[in-house]
Design an enzyme around this catalytic site. Structure first.
Site, mmCIF file in Angstrom:
data_model
loop_
_atom_site.group_PDB
_atom_site.id
_atom_site.type_symbol
_atom_site.label_atom_id
_atom_site.label_comp_id
_atom_site.label_asym_id
_atom_site.label_seq_id
_atom_site.Cartn_x
_atom_site.Cartn_y
_atom_site.Cartn_z
ATOM 1 N N CYS A 290 0.841 -1.196 0.000
ATOM 2 C CA CYS A 290 0.000 0.000 0.000
ATOM 3 C C CYS A 290 0.880 1.251 0.000
ATOM 4 O O CYS A 290 1.990 1.250 0.530
ATOM 5 C CB CYS A 290 -0.916 0.006 1.227
ATOM 6 N N ASP B 195 0.420 3.793 1.708
ATOM 7 C CA ASP B 195 0.386 4.385 3.049
ATOM 8 C C ASP B 195 1.804 4.701 3.550
ATOM 9 O O ASP B 195 2.680 3.836 3.514
ATOM 10 C CB ASP B 195 -0.303 3.386 4.005
ATOM 11 N N ARG C 48 2.996 4.859 6.313
ATOM 12 C CA ARG C 48 3.457 4.127 7.496
ATOM 13 C C ARG C 48 3.929 2.714 7.178
ATOM 14 O O ARG C 48 4.261 1.954 8.091
ATOM 15 C CB ARG C 48 2.307 4.059 8.516
ATOM 16 N N HIS D 260 -2.022 -3.972 5.020
ATOM 17 C CA HIS D 260 -1.786 -3.569 6.412
ATOM 18 C C HIS D 260 -3.117 -3.328 7.093
ATOM 19 O O HIS D 260 -4.082 -2.881 6.465
ATOM 20 C CB HIS D 260 -0.895 -2.325 6.485
ATOM 21 N N CYS E 149 -6.108 -0.134 6.991
ATOM 22 C CA CYS E 149 -5.865 0.517 5.693
ATOM 23 C C CYS E 149 -7.024 1.470 5.347
ATOM 24 O O CYS E 149 -8.192 1.077 5.326
ATOM 25 C CB CYS E 149 -5.726 -0.548 4.599
HETATM 26 CO CO CO Z 1 -3.407 1.253 3.066
#
Ligand code: CO
Length: 223
Positions: free
Chosen positions: A42, A44, A46, A98, A101
């Site tokens: 992803c 993302d 993080r 994750h 999400c």
């Molecule tokens: Co995500």
């Protein structure tokens, strides 16, 4: 001070540190890369591939998009996969979701954000497949996390169905596709019990994980 100055300063410190440890590191890496792994994860902020796996530059090839989706019409993802498999000869493709999400949460709740809603339709396909299962959980965050896991399984199967993986297996190339999910709360990766290394294993996964909608409720904690 320019807002980006701290980043450039960090970069110089980082390069100096690596150079101090190994003066040949950058010159060697500049000549070639030979990663064993392709990470499909992803976007993302993080969920950084290298840091999570403790790998240096040169050790993992990376593709990231919102909600770690593998669709057969996405030239970007397919091109990354094709180069990684055919040219770099990676041995493992890691499809990594994750928990928590945002893309999966938006898909689950039918939230509207604009263009990206079309992209997240692919996660809604997974949601539609497992509506009954997801309804077993009362709270939204558990439903999101379950859909994160189910989405990884679906995208792992999808990756294995691409012509890239199919052709690699047909010519006898060693290649495994794994489904992982990463925990934002503890920094740990869980293997979702799906690793595909052959057409037979893909067929088995489709028959159990997908067609019959078998879902493993007990995800083992990482060792
Ligand atoms: Co995500």
């Amino acid at each position: 001070m320019h807002p980006l100055d701290p980043l450039l300063k960090n970069n110089r410190n980082w390069a100096q540190k690596i150079h101090a440890q190994n003066p040949d590191f950058f010159p060697t890496l500049s000549r070639q890369q030979a990663p064993d792994y392709l990470w499909i994860g992803c976007s993302d902020s993080r969920v950084p591939a290298n840091e999570i796996c403790g790998l240096l530059p040169g050790e993992i090839f990376v593709h990231r998009n919102v909600a770690n989706i593998v669709v057969h019409s996405d030239l970007n993802c397919l091109s990354v996969m094709q180069y990684a498999v055919d040219v770099l000869k990676v041995k493992h493709i890691l499809v990594v979701g994750h928990y928590g999400c945002g893309g999966v949460r938006a898909a689950l709740g039918n939230q509207k954000f604009g263009l990206i809603d079309n992209w997240l339709r692919h996660v809604q396909d997974v949601k539609a497949k497992y509506t009954d299962h997801l309804a077993c959980f009362n709270d939204e965050s558990t439903q999101v996390d379950r859909l994160c896991e189910l989405n990884v399984i679906a995208q792992t199967i999808s990756a294995a169905q691409t012509t890239i993986v199919q052709n690699a297996w047909e010519r006898g190339q060693e290649l495994a596709i794994h489904g992982w999910v990463y925990g934002l709360k503890d920094g740990l990766v869980r293997h979702l019990g799906i690793s595909l290394t052959s057409p037979a294993e893909l067929a088995e996964a489709m028959a159990t994980r997908w067609e019959k909608k078998t879902v493993e409720l007990q995800i083992p904690d990482p060792a």
